[in-house]
Design a protein around this motif. Sequence first.
Motif, short mmCIF file in Angstrom:
data_model
loop_
_atom_site.label_atom_id
_atom_site.label_comp_id
_atom_site.label_asym_id
_atom_site.label_seq_id
_atom_site.Cartn_x
_atom_site.Cartn_y
_atom_site.Cartn_z
N ILE A 62 0.84 -1.21 0.00
CA ILE A 62 0.00 0.00 0.00
C ILE A 62 0.87 1.26 0.00
N SER A 63 2.08 1.16 -0.54
CA SER A 63 2.98 2.32 -0.54
C SER A 63 2.37 3.51 -1.26
N ASP A 64 1.76 3.27 -2.42
CA ASP A 64 1.18 4.38 -3.19
C ASP A 64 0.07 5.07 -2.41
N VAL A 65 -0.74 4.29 -1.73
CA VAL A 65 -1.85 4.86 -0.95
C VAL A 65 -1.30 5.69 0.21
N LEU A 66 -0.28 5.18 0.87
CA LEU A 66 0.33 5.91 1.98
C LEU A 66 0.94 7.21 1.50
N GLU A 67 1.73 7.17 0.43
CA GLU A 67 2.40 8.37 -0.04
C GLU A 67 1.40 9.44 -0.46
N LYS A 68 0.28 9.02 -1.05
CA LYS A 68 -0.77 9.98 -1.42
C LYS A 68 -1.35 10.62 -0.17
N ALA A 69 -1.58 9.83 0.88
CA ALA A 69 -2.13 10.36 2.12
C ALA A 69 -1.17 11.35 2.78
N ILE A 70 0.12 11.00 2.81
CA ILE A 70 1.12 11.89 3.40
C ILE A 70 1.20 13.18 2.60
N ALA A 71 1.22 13.08 1.28
CA ALA A 71 1.31 14.27 0.42
C ALA A 71 0.10 15.18 0.63
N ASP A 72 -1.08 14.59 0.75
CA ASP A 72 -2.29 15.40 0.97
C ASP A 72 -2.21 16.14 2.30
N VAL A 73 -1.77 15.45 3.35
CA VAL A 73 -1.66 16.07 4.67
C VAL A 73 -0.64 17.20 4.64
N GLU A 74 0.50 16.96 4.00
CA GLU A 74 1.54 17.99 3.96
C GLU A 74 1.10 19.20 3.14
N ALA A 75 0.34 18.98 2.08
CA ALA A 75 -0.19 20.10 1.30
C ALA A 75 -1.19 20.90 2.12
#
Length: 261
Positions: A174-187
């Motif tokens: 689920i790396s892609d899902v995690l990275e998307k979630a982290i990127a959204d939070v950081e934005a």
Amino acid sequence: MQDIDKNIIKRIHEENLSDPVNERILIAAIICSLAKEFANELVVVGGSAVEFYTAASYMTKDIDFIAKDDFQISKIMTSLGFSIGEGYTWFHPDTSVVVEFPKPPLLGDVSRLTKVKTEYGVAEIIGVEDIILDRLKGREFWQDNNELPEMMIYSHYDSIDFAYLRKQAEFELISDVLEKAIADVEAYKAGRSPYLRDNCYSDKVIEAKIVDALEYDVPLERIISRLSNDNQVRGFSIDEKTSYLTSIIKSSKEIQELLSE
């Protein structure tokens, strides 16, 4: 086992009528403490853990425990006044809280548990990284559509072990899902996005949807009306969504060509 006050659950309930989250923490703590008397280990998981890490932005009436084994669980629960119902769910006449014991093993690192000390003992809760992973797996494999992982990442951003999170996400596919979630939070944290979870369609997807509908002779007004009620279209109101859609329509050469035919 220590002598149990038969009214303890009732008292906890009555003292926490305005704070049901604390009621669940206290009930969890006393059950965990009694289990330790039999060398059993209980860890709070599932929705109860999400509730704790989101500061009750997500609410549940359940307490889910993963137990090391089922040794003396029935004795502990009945001593507190709980009775068992269907599906190995425990109910109590003096509280709406229900308790369940999903089958082990614990899908998480026991060294990362959060320990909450109370007057009734210590409630041990699955680590924030592991419950984030659990909810992201739900999103990827069971179509759970909520922003609970982002809420937990945002609330605990400074204390999360991102190296561990990424390593486990890779193992769980689920790396892609995690990275998307982290990127959204950081934005969101940086003020670059108004969305804690940006689950909106891209401009290209919106354009493709409009083109596809126009090619099937759907009137433009109906397309706009339908899309302006879609939660994945950017905007917080129908007016904002309509304005966004209008900008896509005006800037798209393909859409303009279809409209001019």
